[in-house]
Design an enzyme around this catalytic site. Structure first.
Site, mmCIF file in Angstrom:
data_model
loop_
_atom_site.group_PDB
_atom_site.id
_atom_site.type_symbol
_atom_site.label_atom_id
_atom_site.label_comp_id
_atom_site.label_asym_id
_atom_site.label_seq_id
_atom_site.Cartn_x
_atom_site.Cartn_y
_atom_site.Cartn_z
ATOM 1 N N ASP A 163 0.818 -1.208 0.000
ATOM 2 C CA ASP A 163 0.000 0.000 0.000
ATOM 3 C C ASP A 163 0.860 1.269 0.000
ATOM 4 O O ASP A 163 0.690 2.143 0.835
ATOM 5 C CB ASP A 163 -0.903 -0.058 1.251
ATOM 6 C CG ASP A 163 -1.875 1.091 1.342
ATOM 7 O OD1 ASP A 163 -2.359 1.547 0.293
ATOM 8 O OD2 ASP A 163 -2.146 1.545 2.478
ATOM 9 N N ASN A 414 6.674 -7.633 6.485
ATOM 10 C CA ASN A 414 5.437 -7.004 6.922
ATOM 11 C C ASN A 414 4.249 -7.762 6.356
ATOM 12 O O ASN A 414 4.117 -7.904 5.133
ATOM 13 C CB ASN A 414 5.365 -5.554 6.448
ATOM 14 C CG ASN A 414 4.069 -4.884 6.910
ATOM 15 O OD1 ASN A 414 3.880 -4.636 8.102
ATOM 16 N ND2 ASN A 414 3.163 -4.615 5.973
ATOM 17 N N GLU A 415 3.411 -8.252 7.247
ATOM 18 C CA GLU A 415 2.146 -8.878 6.892
ATOM 19 C C GLU A 415 2.250 -9.957 5.817
ATOM 20 O O GLU A 415 1.511 -9.930 4.832
ATOM 21 C CB GLU A 415 1.115 -7.811 6.495
ATOM 22 C CG GLU A 415 0.860 -6.817 7.612
ATOM 23 C CD GLU A 415 -0.366 -5.939 7.377
ATOM 24 O OE1 GLU A 415 -0.824 -5.859 6.230
ATOM 25 O OE2 GLU A 415 -0.853 -5.352 8.350
ATOM 26 N N ASN A 468 -0.266 -5.573 13.571
ATOM 27 C CA ASN A 468 -0.971 -4.467 12.931
ATOM 28 C C ASN A 468 -2.466 -4.740 13.096
ATOM 29 O O ASN A 468 -2.949 -5.768 12.613
ATOM 30 C CB ASN A 468 -0.664 -4.407 11.428
ATOM 31 C CG ASN A 468 0.794 -4.074 11.144
ATOM 32 O OD1 ASN A 468 1.534 -3.676 12.035
ATOM 33 N ND2 ASN A 468 1.194 -4.226 9.891
ATOM 34 N N TYR A 470 -6.594 -3.145 12.983
ATOM 35 C CA TYR A 470 -7.462 -2.065 12.496
ATOM 36 C C TYR A 470 -8.900 -2.234 12.965
ATOM 37 O O TYR A 470 -9.836 -1.945 12.230
ATOM 38 C CB TYR A 470 -7.365 -1.988 10.963
ATOM 39 C CG TYR A 470 -6.017 -1.423 10.529
ATOM 40 C CD1 TYR A 470 -5.817 -0.041 10.479
ATOM 41 C CD2 TYR A 470 -4.948 -2.256 10.224
ATOM 42 C CE1 TYR A 470 -4.581 0.486 10.111
ATOM 43 C CE2 TYR A 470 -3.706 -1.733 9.858
ATOM 44 C CZ TYR A 470 -3.539 -0.365 9.803
ATOM 45 O OH TYR A 470 -2.324 0.171 9.452
ATOM 46 N N TYR A 474 -10.983 -1.253 9.432
ATOM 47 C CA TYR A 474 -11.363 -2.259 8.430
ATOM 48 C C TYR A 474 -12.416 -3.213 8.965
ATOM 49 O O TYR A 474 -13.159 -3.818 8.205
ATOM 50 C CB TYR A 474 -10.128 -3.037 7.949
ATOM 51 C CG TYR A 474 -9.166 -2.172 7.170
ATOM 52 C CD1 TYR A 474 -9.579 -1.511 6.017
ATOM 53 C CD2 TYR A 474 -7.850 -1.994 7.589
ATOM 54 C CE1 TYR A 474 -8.701 -0.701 5.289
ATOM 55 C CE2 TYR A 474 -6.977 -1.191 6.871
ATOM 56 C CZ TYR A 474 -7.408 -0.552 5.723
ATOM 57 O OH TYR A 474 -6.556 0.246 5.021
ATOM 58 N N GLU A 506 1.080 -1.136 13.979
ATOM 59 C CA GLU A 506 0.192 -0.295 13.157
ATOM 60 C C GLU A 506 -1.178 -0.248 13.797
ATOM 61 O O GLU A 506 -1.727 -1.298 14.162
ATOM 62 C CB GLU A 506 0.014 -0.863 11.739
ATOM 63 C CG GLU A 506 1.198 -0.670 10.831
ATOM 64 C CD GLU A 506 0.943 -1.179 9.401
ATOM 65 O OE1 GLU A 506 -0.228 -1.250 8.993
ATOM 66 O OE2 GLU A 506 1.937 -1.506 8.728
ATOM 67 N N TRP A 551 -0.051 4.050 12.857
ATOM 68 C CA TRP A 551 0.006 4.087 11.396
ATOM 69 C C TRP A 551 -0.760 5.305 10.938
ATOM 70 O O TRP A 551 -1.937 5.361 11.212
ATOM 71 C CB TRP A 551 -0.591 2.827 10.785
ATOM 72 C CG TRP A 551 -0.286 2.721 9.326
ATOM 73 C CD1 TRP A 551 -1.151 2.924 8.267
ATOM 74 C CD2 TRP A 551 0.981 2.396 8.744
ATOM 75 N NE1 TRP A 551 -0.485 2.739 7.085
ATOM 76 C CE2 TRP A 551 0.814 2.421 7.345
ATOM 77 C CE3 TRP A 551 2.244 2.116 9.279
ATOM 78 C CZ2 TRP A 551 1.870 2.167 6.467
ATOM 79 C CZ3 TRP A 551 3.285 1.857 8.401
ATOM 80 C CH2 TRP A 551 3.083 1.880 7.010
ATOM 81 N N LYS A 570 -3.913 7.964 6.660
ATOM 82 C CA LYS A 570 -3.841 7.607 8.082
ATOM 83 C C LYS A 570 -2.777 8.407 8.820
ATOM 84 O O LYS A 570 -2.508 8.162 9.997
ATOM 85 C CB LYS A 570 -3.612 6.104 8.255
ATOM 86 C CG LYS A 570 -4.771 5.278 7.699
ATOM 87 C CD LYS A 570 -4.736 3.840 8.144
ATOM 88 C CE LYS A 570 -5.857 3.031 7.497
ATOM 89 N NZ LYS A 570 -5.723 2.847 6.044
HETATM 90 C C1 GCB Z 1 -1.432 -2.388 6.676
HETATM 91 C C2 GCB Z 1 -0.145 -2.293 5.937
HETATM 92 C C3 GCB Z 1 0.192 -0.883 5.541
HETATM 93 C C4 GCB Z 1 -1.042 -0.183 5.029
HETATM 94 C C5 GCB Z 1 -2.063 -0.143 6.146
HETATM 95 C C6 GCB Z 1 -3.373 0.528 5.714
HETATM 96 O O1 GCB Z 1 -1.717 -3.319 7.353
HETATM 97 O O2 GCB Z 1 0.932 -2.875 6.646
HETATM 98 O O3 GCB Z 1 1.195 -0.907 4.560
HETATM 99 O O4 GCB Z 1 -0.774 1.108 4.556
HETATM 100 O O5 GCB Z 1 -2.368 -1.432 6.556
HETATM 101 O O6 GCB Z 1 -3.505 1.726 5.866
HETATM 102 O O7 GCB Z 1 -4.233 -0.180 5.215
#
Ligand code: GCB
Length: 597
Positions: A163, A414-415, A468, A470, A474, A506, A551, A570
């Protein structure tokens, strides 16, 4: 992989500035050997910078393939008898370098330096033509991976599962430097302390000698006074009344390695050294034996117009904002940053989680980025070719950054997909490789929200749990009450599963500057502040949490898609580094925490 420097025996010339520039639209540059003559183009391009946003031309911005840089370089006339090298601090993602008509270097991996000894191809006092072709293509085997498709009318298109925008070009400095023929080739230091006595275990690799030379090492304090010295290519230096390198209170000694033949100095190289220890102890993360709590951000090298180009002024501004907001750390998400950044962190006591460019090793993400979800660990997916490039990425990162006191954790991906069959087989050797290359630092990988503790297969291979999450964005979008319960439940499950220190690497919602809502609506500035406050309440209730990295530090550019409006929003700062209200809330929390955690 020592960074070039000027010393009594070495000289260095910076080759940044304007280069002739040509975009290889029809992929003819190599076939037609563009390096043989001045590039046939009116364009010029500044180095360092990404080229993508510099020209008001969609065809250049969207170009998939090679671009060419060229300039004339005069070799200093005093360099006769020296070895002469050209070094690129990075070429994203692949660079080929010609000196006049000779190919002298080729390197894949967009965030690492490489150099070539060009002594045989140049003459001190004379000019040579330096030509560099840079390729921005990402394939399934590269780190990070990507896919190139060709449209029916023949246009090549690049897609990728990470991303951030696929900026390309010469993002970092280019150098011409000299070394003597007998050199200090590498230095490795490992530091420690017991009571007030510090120790610096050092080992020095030399090159070009006959074996009859002597190597001496001296250590000076920050005022330049000699503390101690020793003979030989390896040993341990002891520092009485050591001043430790501490987060927020950096202190650097300097170690000078010298090679002599009889009384004659052949080479001298000086390395800054911070004396500190890092250790995972139960659920604690210890720096110098004291529990450390990470505050800060996942960041990006990303600025208006210059993209991923390194700029010292922008870097200082970013560090000043980190200081202003009370952050003590950051992660180099999602690739190694410029060496200037690492050195700045060393000098200013900022703690770094140092990450490879292995992002997007999760083919299930295809669905998120407009494609389809696929299996990850299959041939043609994340396979043996990916693993070979991943090993190179880890080896080069450790070789470049092993001596930075600021670096306290290696993040090797990462992820990635951490729950599919094949994940363990893929990651176990990589975790082991990282430990073998550097037994002194904890190793981690950053876990994605799909890989909940009931499914995840990798955590026992690593020293820390990096997550990470959200909730509230999300998932549970707009519902911070449910999000708070889900988050706390999951953190407790991780704690029960591994009992290791956990860092939230994050968390944060997209936030449109200037959008306000009294209803805590997603995208509003108020929602960002409420979202972060909710996470902080949870972190404060879970003992195993040893850090929070929001993040993101700032808004940043991404590829096109229905999820992003001119990039990812973000950021706690906008892309031009103005604070959103969340910045003030973080400042309050982190300055208060600095005294307690
Ligand atoms: C994540 C990723 C990061 C993205 C972020 C997002 O999990 O590691 O690269 O930018 O989410 O904002 O969706």
């Amino acid at each position: 992989m020592l960074k070039p420097q000027a010393s009594e025996t070495r000289e260095i010339v910076n080759l940044d500035g304007l280069y002739r520039f040509k975009v290889d639209f029809d992929r003819s540059g190599h076939r037609d050997e563009w390096f043989r003559a001045p590039l046939d183009s009116d364009l010029e391009m500044g180095v360092p910078a990404s080229y993508n946003d510099v020209f008001p031309d969609k065809a250049i911005r969207d170009h998939v393939g090679y671009v060419w840089y060229q300039r004339d370089v005069r070799v200093p006339r005093g360099w006769a008898g020296e070895r002469i090298h050209v070094r690129l601090d990075s070429a994203t993602h692949e660079g080929m370098v010609w000196v006049d008509e000779t190919l002298v270097a080729q390197h894949t991996g967009g965030y690492m330096p490489f150099s070539a000894d060009i002594t045989e191809h140049v003459t001190p006092g004379q000019v040579f033509r330096l030509t560099i072709s840079v390729n921005n293509e990402l394939t399934q085997a590269t780190i990070p991976p990507g896919t190139i498709t060709v449209t029916e009318d023949g246009r090549r298109q690049q897609s990728y599962l990470h991303d951030f925008y696929n900026y390309a070009g010469l993002h970092r400095s280019v150098w011409l430097f000299s070394t003597p023929s007998v050199t200090v080739d590498d230095i490795t230091v490992v530091t420690g302390f017991e009571a007030s006595a510090g120790s610096v275990e050092y080992s020095i690799a030399t090159a070009g000698g006959t074996g009859s030379e002597t190597v001496t090492v001296s250590l000076r304090d920050a005022d330049g006074a000699e503390v101690t010295h020793a003979d030989g290519v390896r040993g341990t230096l002891t520092i009485a009344d050591v001043v430790l390198w501490k987060p927020g209170a950096a202190y650097l000694y300097s170690l000078t390695a010298e090679i002599r033949d009889g009384g004659r100095l052949l080479d001298s190289y000086t390395l800054p050294v911070g004396v500190r220890t890092v250790e995972v102890h139960g659920k604690e993360f210890l720096i110098n034996g004291e529990p450390f709590y990470f505050t800060g951000f996942g960041m990006h090298e990303d600025h208006v117009a210059i993209g991923k180009g390194h700029s010292n002024a922008q870097m200082v501004n970013d560090f000043q904002l980190l200081d202003w907001v009370g952050a003590n750390s950051f992660r180099t998400s999602h690739y190694p940053y410029a060496e200037e950044v690492m050195e700045f962190a060393d000098r200013h006591g900022i703690v770094v989680i140092d990450e490879t460019a292995a992002v997007g090793l999760h083919l299930g993400f295809g669905a998120v980025f407009g494609g389809i979800a696929k299996k990850t660990y299959v041939e043609g997916g994340v396979d043996a070719n990916t693993a070979a490039n991943h090993r190179q990425a880890i080896s080069e990162l450790v070789a470049r950054d092993k001596n930075h006191p600021s670096v306290v954790i290696w993040s090797i991906a990462n992820e990635p997909n951490g729950s599919e069959e094949g994940a363990r087989e893929y990651f176990a050797p990589l975790a082991e490789l990282t430990r073998r290359l550097d037994p002194t630092r904890p190793v981690g990988y950053v876990n994605v929200m799909f890989d909940t503790p009931d499914k995840e297969l990798l955590g026992d291979l690593f020293d820390v749990v990096l997550l990470n999450r959200y909730y509230g964005w999300y998932v549970n979008n707009g519902d911070l009450e449910t999000a708070e319960q889900s988050l706390e439940k999951e953190l407790r499950e991780w704690d029960a599963k591994y009992g290791k220190p956990m860092i939230m690497t994050e968390y944060g919602p997209d936030t449109m500057p200037g959008f306000h809502s009294i209803y805590e609506q997603p995208w509003s500035e108020e929602y960002q502040a409420a979202f972060l406050a909710m996470y902080h309440r949870v972190f404060d209730r879970v003992d195993a949490m040893v850090g929070e990295q929001v993040w993101n530090f700032a808004d940043f550019q991404t590829s096109n898609g229905i999820m992003r409006v001119d990039g990812n929003k973000k950021g706690v700062f906008t892309r031009d580094r103005r604070p959103k209200p969340a910045a003030y809330a973080l400042r309050k929390r982190w300055t208060a925490l600095a005294g307690t955690k």
